[in-house]
Design an enzyme around this catalytic site. Structure first.
Site, PDB file in Angstrom:
ATOM      1  N   LEU A  55     -21.484  -1.284 -41.177  1.00 59.56           N
ATOM      2  CA  LEU A  55     -20.427  -0.446 -40.631  1.00 59.56           C
ATOM      3  C   LEU A  55     -19.870   0.532 -41.663  1.00 59.56           C
ATOM      4  CD1 LEU A  55     -18.509  -3.114 -38.519  1.00 59.56           C
ATOM      5  CD2 LEU A  55     -19.848  -1.187 -37.626  1.00 59.56           C
ATOM      6  N   TYR A 139      -6.285  -8.798 -42.964  1.00 62.28           N
ATOM      7  CA  TYR A 139      -7.051  -8.702 -41.730  1.00 62.28           C
ATOM      8  C   TYR A 139      -6.208  -8.083 -40.623  1.00 62.28           C
ATOM      9  CZ  TYR A 139      -9.272 -10.271 -37.392  1.00 62.28           C
ATOM     10  OH  TYR A 139      -9.822 -10.322 -36.141  1.00 62.28           O
TER      11      TYR A 139
END
Length: 269
Positions: A55, A139
């Protein structure tokens, strides 16, 4: 029942826990399912094609996205940890994905966000999607960025996105917290199907949870999506209570939406 409106759907993170679940169910939603991850996860089955991609690599992401009609973006880091790897996969990776969607004309994205975007809210309150973000770690911070990124690409380029704040999607809830956050595998697919097929998605934030009696999240802002959960954690409540102890109300991990994530870190660079 899945409605098939798309010829080719891209599923990123296909080698992950939920990616493996959706690999089977999403085939009902398209003619061809393109699967991607950063690691090799075997050969394609009937109705599948595989394109490996990092990614953080824009060229690889471009190749992965070109030719698809919609994207279910489950890829990236899914746990808290040091910032650098999360930044590469979840922040730079999300930017690369939306840039590729813009360049190749993909107009609908289902973005796997997380309950950890709002992890510092108290379990004693129920919030809607209008509540300001309160990420509980690196996160959660990366997923808050992803939601803002999706908002920008909708306002600027008309790419519709459902930011699905997934709670706890497992075969069954593992603890008392998950009695509120649980999302069954069946409801996960129903939710993604609703987001793929609703006539006007716009930019939407949807809490990913089943029809649990106890909940901290109000999905009223997402009625237009048409998600109707059919499962509930309530059938597991007695067993979960029997094998777990009462929460320590002095421990924020037991009283905040984000659970143990709120006490993780700090991490060394």
């Amino acid at each position: 029942m899945a409605i098939k409106l798309h010829e080719k759907i891209l599923l990123t993170g296909a080698a992950g826990g939920l990616g493996k679940v959706l690999r089977e169910s999403l085939k009902q939603n398209c003619t061809m399912l393109r699967l991607s991850d950063v690691v090799d996860f075997g050969a394609a089955a009937e109705g599948e094609e595989i394109m490996l991609a990092d990614l953080a690599n824009a060229a690889q992401v471009d190749a992965m996205v070109q030719g698809v009609d919609a994207i279910v973006h489950m890829g990236g880091k899914s746990v808290d940890g040091p910032f650098q790897p999360i930044m590469m996969a979840n922040i730079l990776g999300a930017y690369n994905l939306y840039e590729a969607a813009r360049k190749f004309g993909v107009k609908r994205v289902i973005f796997a966000s997380s309950n950890h975007v709002v992890g510092f809210y108290s379990q004693g309150e129920t919030i809607t999607a209008d509540a300001p973000a309160r990420p509980d770690g690196n996160y959660g911070l990366s997923k808050a960025f992803g939601e803002d990124l999706a908002r920008y690409y909708f306002d600027r380029y008309g790419i519709e996105t459902a930011c699905v704040r997934i709670g706890s999607s497992f075969a069954e809830p593992k603890d008392r917290r998950m009695l509120a956050t649980w999302l069954s595998f069946g409801d996960l697919h129903r939710l993604i199907t609703a987001c793929l097929t609703t006539p006007v998605l716009g930019y939407s934030v949807v809490f990913g949870m089943s029809n649990n009696a106890v909940t901290w999240w109000d999905n009223s802002r997402a009625k237009h999506v048409g998600y109707q959960p059919q499962d509930s954690s309530d059938v597991f409540r007695e067993a979960v209570y029997a094998r777990t102890s009462a929460p320590d109300l002095n421990n924020p991990a037991a009283t905040c939406h984000g659970g143990g994530f709120v006490t993780m870190g700090p991490y060394e660079a």
